[in-house]
Design a protein around this motif. Sequence first.
Motif, PDB file in Angstrom:
ATOM      1  N   ILE A   1       5.015  -1.302  -4.644  1.00 50.64           N
ATOM      2  CA  ILE A   1       3.897  -0.534  -4.095  1.00 50.64           C
ATOM      3  C   ILE A   1       2.985   0.036  -5.170  1.00 50.64           C
ATOM      4  O   ILE A   1       1.926   0.544  -4.868  1.00 50.64           O
ATOM      5  CB  ILE A   1       4.374   0.608  -3.181  1.00 50.64           C
ATOM      6  CG1 ILE A   1       5.096   1.691  -3.978  1.00 50.64           C
ATOM      7  CG2 ILE A   1       5.257   0.088  -2.071  1.00 50.64           C
ATOM      8  CD1 ILE A   1       5.468   2.893  -3.143  1.00 50.64           C
TER       9      ILE A   1
ATOM     10  N   ASP B   1       0.796  -1.225   0.000  1.00 48.55           N
ATOM     11  CA  ASP B   1       0.000   0.000   0.000  1.00 48.55           C
ATOM     12  C   ASP B   1       0.832   1.281   0.000  1.00 48.55           C
ATOM     13  O   ASP B   1       0.359   2.313  -0.474  1.00 48.55           O
ATOM     14  CB  ASP B   1      -0.917   0.020   1.229  1.00 48.55           C
ATOM     15  CG  ASP B   1      -1.956  -1.081   1.177  1.00 48.55           C
ATOM     16  OD1 ASP B   1      -2.343  -1.470   0.056  1.00 48.55           O
ATOM     17  OD2 ASP B   1      -2.381  -1.563   2.247  1.00 48.55           O
ATOM     18  N   SER B   2       2.018   1.227   0.559  1.00 46.50           N
ATOM     19  CA  SER B   2       2.723   2.493   0.783  1.00 46.50           C
ATOM     20  C   SER B   2       4.219   2.268   0.961  1.00 46.50           C
ATOM     21  O   SER B   2       4.687   1.123   1.068  1.00 46.50           O
ATOM     22  CB  SER B   2       2.178   3.160   2.048  1.00 46.50           C
ATOM     23  OG  SER B   2       2.423   2.331   3.175  1.00 46.50           O
TER      24      SER B   2
ATOM     25  N   SER C   1       3.960  10.818   4.077  1.00 47.32           N
ATOM     26  CA  SER C   1       2.644  10.883   3.468  1.00 47.32           C
ATOM     27  C   SER C   1       2.849  10.769   1.969  1.00 47.32           C
ATOM     28  O   SER C   1       3.495  11.608   1.361  1.00 47.32           O
ATOM     29  CB  SER C   1       1.952  12.203   3.792  1.00 47.32           C
ATOM     30  OG  SER C   1       0.882  12.414   2.894  1.00 47.32           O
ATOM     31  N   ASP C   2       2.339   9.732   1.395  1.00 48.92           N
ATOM     32  CA  ASP C   2       2.558   9.521  -0.032  1.00 48.92           C
ATOM     33  C   ASP C   2       2.102  10.715  -0.858  1.00 48.92           C
ATOM     34  O   ASP C   2       2.781  11.168  -1.767  1.00 48.92           O
ATOM     35  CB  ASP C   2       1.790   8.282  -0.501  1.00 48.92           C
ATOM     36  CG  ASP C   2       2.380   7.014   0.088  1.00 48.92           C
ATOM     37  OD1 ASP C   2       3.332   7.124   0.873  1.00 48.92           O
ATOM     38  OD2 ASP C   2       1.868   5.941  -0.239  1.00 48.92           O
ATOM     39  N   GLU C   3       0.920  11.215  -0.505  1.00 45.20           N
ATOM     40  CA  GLU C   3       0.371  12.314  -1.289  1.00 45.20           C
ATOM     41  C   GLU C   3       1.261  13.548  -1.202  1.00 45.20           C
ATOM     42  O   GLU C   3       1.527  14.219  -2.184  1.00 45.20           O
ATOM     43  CB  GLU C   3      -1.030  12.662  -0.795  1.00 45.20           C
ATOM     44  CG  GLU C   3      -2.062  11.584  -1.047  1.00 45.20           C
ATOM     45  CD  GLU C   3      -1.941  10.413  -0.089  1.00 45.20           C
ATOM     46  OE1 GLU C   3      -1.246  10.549   0.931  1.00 45.20           O
ATOM     47  OE2 GLU C   3      -2.534   9.365  -0.364  1.00 45.20           O
TER      48      GLU C   3
ATOM     49  N   ALA D   1       4.181   5.838  -8.269  1.00 42.61           N
ATOM     50  CA  ALA D   1       5.026   5.034  -7.373  1.00 42.61           C
ATOM     51  C   ALA D   1       6.504   5.280  -7.661  1.00 42.61           C
ATOM     52  O   ALA D   1       7.326   5.383  -6.744  1.00 42.61           O
ATOM     53  CB  ALA D   1       4.692   3.558  -7.525  1.00 42.61           C
TER      54      ALA D   1
ATOM     55  N   GLU E   1       5.730   3.112   3.599  1.00 47.53           N
ATOM     56  CA  GLU E   1       5.888   2.596   4.960  1.00 47.53           C
ATOM     57  C   GLU E   1       5.801   1.077   4.980  1.00 47.53           C
ATOM     58  O   GLU E   1       6.587   0.394   5.641  1.00 47.53           O
ATOM     59  CB  GLU E   1       4.816   3.189   5.881  1.00 47.53           C
ATOM     60  CG  GLU E   1       4.973   4.661   6.149  1.00 47.53           C
ATOM     61  CD  GLU E   1       4.214   5.516   5.155  1.00 47.53           C
ATOM     62  OE1 GLU E   1       4.015   5.049   4.013  1.00 47.53           O
ATOM     63  OE2 GLU E   1       3.832   6.637   5.498  1.00 47.53           O
ATOM     64  N   GLU E   2       4.833   0.560   4.254  1.00 47.77           N
ATOM     65  CA  GLU E   2       4.667  -0.898   4.245  1.00 47.77           C
ATOM     66  C   GLU E   2       5.841  -1.571   3.536  1.00 47.77           C
ATOM     67  O   GLU E   2       6.284  -2.647   3.944  1.00 47.77           O
ATOM     68  CB  GLU E   2       3.349  -1.286   3.577  1.00 47.77           C
ATOM     69  CG  GLU E   2       3.044  -2.767   3.732  1.00 47.77           C
ATOM     70  CD  GLU E   2       1.654  -3.143   3.252  1.00 47.77           C
ATOM     71  OE1 GLU E   2       1.120  -2.441   2.382  1.00 47.77           O
ATOM     72  OE2 GLU E   2       1.117  -4.147   3.767  1.00 47.77           O
TER      73      GLU E   2
END
Lengths: 78, 313
Positions: free
Chosen positions: B121, A57-58, B174-176, B294, A60-61
Amino acid sequence: MDKVYTIKIDDKEYLITDEIEDNGKKYVYLSYVKDFNDFCIRKISIEDGEEFLIGLDSVEEFGYALKLFENKHKDSLN
Amino acid sequence: MGENDNKYGEYFYGKVPASSKKDNDSIFTKLPENFGQETSNSDKGSLGSIKFISEGKSPERNFRKFEWPTTANNDFISQGASFPGAVNESVDLSTFSSSNNRPNNTLLTDQQLVDNMANSIGNKKRTKYTKEEKNASDVFRGLSDKVIRPAVCILVACTFFVGYLTAKGVSKFSDERQIYNYMQQYQNVYDDNIIHLPGASLDANGDPYYDYDVMGMGKSIANAEDPEAALYAVYSKTDYHKYTVTHDAFRYAKEANSEIFGESDTFKDYVASLGCLDKEGKIDYDRYEEVTEARLLAKQVLAENTSSKDSVK
């Protein structure tokens, strides 16, 4: 004869380098058999009793999954 | 075409975001603080008995290079490292007997780290988990060193990303936000190439029809620090004739600099190289967005890691 397990994703054959379970999730570490610098991590999703590989998902994961792998194997390499 | 070139070419070249990378960037500025502390040489790090060597400032410097150990003093090999998926595979010491016999594929570039992370991801595709059991020799073609290398390659990524994430505190991510920050750097590739011509063509709804200097966009992409991000800025911010503009901007970018985007001559070639065509061979734009975001995120992680290391020094 030694056995290994592989799986095809998008017509690329990956070696299943490891599976690690953690907190009810199972991460799968895959290495492309023709170039081990090319690897990816997936996790297993169970739908209707069948197992599917899905992306993480991210970031972090991704880092967390790497940490699990590192914790499991670093002793083997030291 | 020629007129636009003369009119906008130099101007848009000047608008390309300045590079923020430093000349002395090295993969070793991105490693965790404790990396390499097992060795007395500060220029080297180690992963067990496998050593990394800094490659100086050559254009190919941004990679990690394994110095494969010899058999003379090699705990790693003598212990017979074993990993799942390669159960009880023996290690043929002859394949490590000298530096001349090192495995050919021992480099892991920054780009590969980005690709691996993006592949992990960014992939939303579901694949039925069906294992196929094979003889190790069929897969490895007798090269037993390959049994070890998959795990080593992943551990290199562990050393890099986990160290970084731990140092930063993963809760800060934070991905965004990361993608947004990254995209901001390339926003002007789009913004600076909008032309507000008097009486610009309008479509049937009264909306601007073709209000961009696509050639200028292409040249900006060609000269951007990261053409991939610049191209995606054009794609993601264009409202009207989005796909046509993106394809054309790619073509102009290649005309301006044939070295970018590798061997891809068209936008479709490039998207195909990312694995984003559907079963019919058509561009899967949703997949292109997922993969590219990604990839940009991974690059952002790499870039931020470099800057955080620099700030510590």
